[in-house]
Design an enzyme around this catalytic site. Structure first.
Site, short mmCIF file in Angstrom:
data_model
loop_
_atom_site.label_atom_id
_atom_site.label_comp_id
_atom_site.label_asym_id
_atom_site.label_seq_id
_atom_site.Cartn_x
_atom_site.Cartn_y
_atom_site.Cartn_z
N TYR A 20 1.28 3.91 -3.09
CA TYR A 20 0.85 5.29 -2.86
C TYR A 20 1.97 6.26 -3.22
O TYR A 20 1.73 7.30 -3.83
CB TYR A 20 0.43 5.47 -1.40
CG TYR A 20 -0.20 6.80 -1.10
CD1 TYR A 20 -1.57 6.99 -1.29
CD2 TYR A 20 0.55 7.87 -0.63
CE1 TYR A 20 -2.17 8.22 -1.03
CE2 TYR A 20 -0.04 9.09 -0.36
CZ TYR A 20 -1.39 9.27 -0.56
OH TYR A 20 -1.97 10.48 -0.31
N TRP B 12 0.84 -1.20 0.00
CA TRP B 12 0.00 0.00 0.00
C TRP B 12 0.87 1.25 0.00
O TRP B 12 0.68 2.15 -0.82
CB TRP B 12 -0.92 0.01 1.22
CG TRP B 12 -1.82 1.23 1.23
CD1 TRP B 12 -3.06 1.32 0.68
CD2 TRP B 12 -1.52 2.51 1.79
NE1 TRP B 12 -3.56 2.59 0.85
CE2 TRP B 12 -2.63 3.35 1.53
CE3 TRP B 12 -0.44 3.05 2.48
CZ2 TRP B 12 -2.70 4.68 1.95
CZ3 TRP B 12 -0.48 4.38 2.88
CH2 TRP B 12 -1.60 5.18 2.62
N ASP C 216 -6.03 -0.89 0.01
CA ASP C 216 -6.65 0.23 0.71
C ASP C 216 -8.08 -0.10 1.14
O ASP C 216 -8.90 -0.61 0.35
CB ASP C 216 -6.65 1.45 -0.21
CG ASP C 216 -7.17 2.69 0.47
OD1 ASP C 216 -6.38 3.36 1.15
OD2 ASP C 216 -8.38 2.99 0.33
#
Length: 499
Positions: free
Chosen positions: A422, A418, A438
């Site tokens: 990101y 994640w 997410d």
């Protein structure tokens, strides 16, 4: 880039903004080159020739139009053209790399040989690296003369010319003009700031982009009010320059008005480059929205919120793991207060600190991190990350290779997929990054496993990062609708993981 003359001429005749910055038209009857959206009367077809870049048009003897101003055209996105390496090099040149660096250093910066870079440039832009760099210096100088009241000496230095005499000679030879002839207007009466306009290809979902940043704004570093976004800015241009930027939308002109503090006068190309990445001004919404289909219909023109500093985005992602956005903002503000450089008193009251540099964060004692609210495990992750960025073993900018960078991030203890995805989305501007684990994305798509997420989102590749922004926007809308219904009922809270 293959330019079909008939298609190009149709774009010029219709002033089609989808092609703005994609090519330039040279007009033999006037000797100038224009953007496809130029408001002058459409030239005759037999008088037009078309070029991949402003530099190519100037190489063929054309001078820039003083009305449409080619230097204001939008740029390209990372996945917008086939020559990604050539575009990465061009972006570095646009941001002043060649003022101090060489062609060899530029090639090394993007990870190719000098010979290969020269081939890439010729194929992509129709000019040599040095010809492209010279044109960009002149176009920047032209913009500074037209849009600011900076003294000519400051303009010459900011644009990368070694002396005023050299600047005057090149300007006279290439454009047949003097600096005074290009000076469009006097100062705007405000001595502590510089104002520019940056174009974009419509549509632009400004309110959605602004809302995304407002939700995550860190006190002391960012401020969102009156429909504008402002933040502190630390720019490394050989030496560090500290200041601030304010961005507002001018929809009637299809531009963003960018105000820089005067302290950034020596690093204008770098500062404007950071703004372009933050606002994703190289995006082609016609291409992205068409590919996303129904997902993009509610909010056309959604941009991928980028960054002014990749390290900052990585820190935000680590701090925001498994806590709410509000908690993450509080910790980040405390870190900035303890390790960020303070802005001078001339800055707006809401902008007090620059975000800490990697070197500053790596040097913080563990006790200071704990005082800022960082748990011990995250503190170790942050300092390992900061050390790698500070010593140059990890680059977190738009020119870093995404696959290798994601792998290098995941190799750091405490950083999972994640966080790495990101960072790839916002710091690297990689359009196909997707943080599939997410919580909010899983909730809005109604899936429970990573495999199901990949199957569901495969249709949006290679624009899945834009899909994620649309889905987060949907999730926020659904949350707002449910607030009234949940107010009377006790509810458990889930980590938002949307730093």
């Amino acid at each position: 880039m293959n330019l079909d003359p008939d298609t190009c001429y149709k774009a010029v005749a219709s002033h089609d903004r989808r092609f703005d910055g994609r090519f330039y038209v040279g007009v033999s009857s006037t000797g100038v080159y224009c953007r496809p959206v130029c408001a002058v009367r459409t030239p005759k077809r037999e008088n037009c020739s078309f070029y991949e870049s402003a530099a190519a048009a100037e190489k063929h003897g054309f001078r820039p139009c003083l009305r449409c101003r080619p230097e204001l055209a939008p740029g390209h996105g990372l996945a917008d053209i086939s020559g990604r390496l050539a575009q990465a090099a061009a972006t570095l040149i646009d941001e002043g790399f060649m003022a101090e660096g060489s062609v060899a250093a530029l090639a090394a910066r993007i990870g190719v040989t000098e010979r290969h870079l020269r081939r890439l440039f010729d194929a992509q832009f129709g000019v040599s690296v040095l010809e492209y760099a010279q044109t960009q210096r002149l176009l920047l100088a032209k913009r500074l003369l037209a849009d600011t009241a900076l003294p000519v000496t400051e303009v010459a230095l900011a644009a990368g010319f070694g002396s005023v005499r050299r600047f005057n000679d090149v300007l006279k030879t290439r454009y047949g003009l003097t600096p005074l002839a290009l000076r469009r207007r006097a100062a705007d009466g405000v001595a502590d700031r510089l104002v520019f306009e940056l174009g974009y290809r419509p549509p632009l979902a400004w309110e959605a982009w602004l809302a995304f940043l407002a939700t995550r704004a860190v006190d002391g570093i960012e401020d969102v009010r009156d429909g504008a976004y402002a933040r502190t800015l630390l720019v490394d241009g050989g030496s560090r320059h500290l200041g601030w930027v304010r961005i507002e939308h001018v929809p009637r002109r299809l531009v963003l008005r960018v105000t820089l503090s005067a302290s950034l006068a020596r690093v204008i190309p770098q500062a404007l480059g950071k703004v372009r990445r933050l606002c994703d001004l190289g995006c082609r919404p016609d291409v992205v929205d068409r590919h996303l289909g129904e997902l993009a219909q509610a909010v056309p023109g959604m941009r991928l919120p980028g960054s002014v500093d990749g390290f900052e985005i990585a820190v935000r992602a680590v701090v925001g793991q498994v806590i709410s956005v509000v908690q993450a903002r509080r910790i980040l503000a405390a870190l900035a207060e303890r390790a960020g450089q303070a802005l001078p008193d001339t800055a707006p009251d809401s902008l007090r600190f620059a975000f800490p540099t990697a070197a500053a964060l790596a040097a913080l004692p563990p006790q200071t991190l704990r005082e800022a609210g960082v748990p011990a495990g995250k503190a170790r992750t942050l300092q390992a990350l900061a050390q790698r960025v500070a010593d140059g073993t990890l680059a977190l900018d738009a020119h870093a290779p995404p696959e290798q960078t994601v792998a290098a991030l995941r190799a750091i203890d405490g950083i999972g997929d994640w966080t790495a995805q990101y960072v790839a989305m916002r710091a690297l501007g990689w359009p196909d990054a997707f943080p599939g684990t997410d919580y909010a994305l899983r909730k809005v798509l109604g899936v429970s496993t990573v495999r199901a997420m990949h199957e569901r989102t495969a249709q949006w590749a290679p624009w899945r990062a834009y899909a994620a922004i649309h889905l987060w926007h949907r999730y926020e809308a659904v949350k707002d609708e449910m607030k009234g219904a949940q107010a009377a009922t006790p509810a458990t809270t889930e980590p938002e993981t949307m730093t």
